[in-house]
Design a protein around this motif. Structure first.
Motif, PDB file in Angstrom:
ATOM      1  N   MET A   1      33.328  78.525   1.027  1.00  0.00           N
ATOM      2  CA  MET A   1      31.948  78.968   0.927  1.00  0.00           C
ATOM      3  C   MET A   1      31.142  78.393   2.089  1.00  0.00           C
ATOM      4  N   LYS A   2      31.357  77.121   2.372  1.00  0.00           N
ATOM      5  CA  LYS A   2      30.615  76.509   3.469  1.00  0.00           C
ATOM      6  C   LYS A   2      31.019  77.131   4.796  1.00  0.00           C
ATOM      7  N   SER A   4      32.122  80.195   5.373  1.00  0.00           N
ATOM      8  CA  SER A   4      31.577  81.545   5.488  1.00  0.00           C
ATOM      9  C   SER A   4      30.061  81.495   5.756  1.00  0.00           C
ATOM     10  N   LEU A   5      29.377  80.526   5.199  1.00  0.00           N
ATOM     11  CA  LEU A   5      27.940  80.373   5.454  1.00  0.00           C
ATOM     12  C   LEU A   5      27.688  80.037   6.926  1.00  0.00           C
ATOM     13  N   LYS A   6      28.537  79.208   7.494  1.00  0.00           N
ATOM     14  CA  LYS A   6      28.416  78.870   8.914  1.00  0.00           C
ATOM     15  C   LYS A   6      28.639  80.096   9.783  1.00  0.00           C
ATOM     16  N   TYR A   7      29.642  80.922   9.412  1.00  0.00           N
ATOM     17  CA  TYR A   7      29.921  82.130  10.185  1.00  0.00           C
ATOM     18  C   TYR A   7      28.748  83.106  10.113  1.00  0.00           C
ATOM     19  N   ILE A   8      28.145  83.198   8.960  1.00  0.00           N
ATOM     20  CA  ILE A   8      27.009  84.114   8.779  1.00  0.00           C
ATOM     21  C   ILE A   8      25.813  83.652   9.609  1.00  0.00           C
TER      22      ILE A   8
END
Length: 186
Positions: A1-2, A4-8
């Motif tokens: 989750m962390k 994917s949040l960074k990628y977003i």
């Protein structure tokens, strides 16, 4: 989750940077001369003045502000004779300050003329310059006007002191030189 949040977040920043660039519209600068200034070389030709590079001179016939009055007598032998016969000090007896005149004389004149006006200053004693006459020499008929004229323009090997002494200071030195002359004649 962390992850994917960074990628977003990174993808969002990348899209925002790319979306602001638009090649179809010009890039405006608020003050273009500040960004790309014109480079001038020292003493190069310029269109800023009619005759090329020159100093800004005041308009002809003008007098600067303050108590300045131009010295109208020319730097010629005739001008020297005219000053010698006609020029008088604007200072009255209450305005003459011999202490100030002495201090200025010691700084500018005493090194050659001597502190007593006898023509035996330090430069004469050390034979750096020769032929500085005493103020009481019989062949020298110095007057108020001739002293001022010589201080203003210089004479023979003596240079001008017009830039070092203002008008009031020159008259103080003239008064002190006359006092020295009177003391030597006693």
């Amino acid at each position: 989750m962390k992850t994917s949040l960074k990628y977003i977040v990174v993808l969002g920043l990348l899209v925002s940077f790319v979306s602001c660039k638009k090649d179809s519209r010009p890039n405006y600068q608020y003050m273009p001369n500040m960004y790309q200034s014109v480079g001038y070389e020292t003493y190069q030709e310029s269109d800023a003045f009619a005759n090329g590079v020159q100093a800004q001179l005041p308009a002809e016939g003008t007098i600067p502000r303050g108590d300045f009055m131009p010295y109208e007598i020319e730097n010629t032998n005739e001008g020297y004779e005219l000053a010698k016969t006609t020029l008088t000090s604007p200072l009255d007896s209450t305005q003459v300050d011999y202490d100030k005149g002495k201090a200025l004389y010691d700084i500018y004149c005493g090194i050659c003329h001597g502190n007593k006006g006898n023509g035996k200053g330090k430069l004469v004693d050390r034979e750096k310059i020769l032929g500085v006459p005493s103020y009481d020499d019989a062949g020298r008929a110095i007057t108020t006007g001739s002293i001022y004229h010589v201080i203003y323009y210089g004479k023979n090997t003596m240079g001008s002191y017009a830039n070092q002494l203002n008008e009031e200071e020159r008259w103080q030195v003239v008064a002190y030189v006359e006092k020295l002359k009177a003391d030597l004649e006693k």
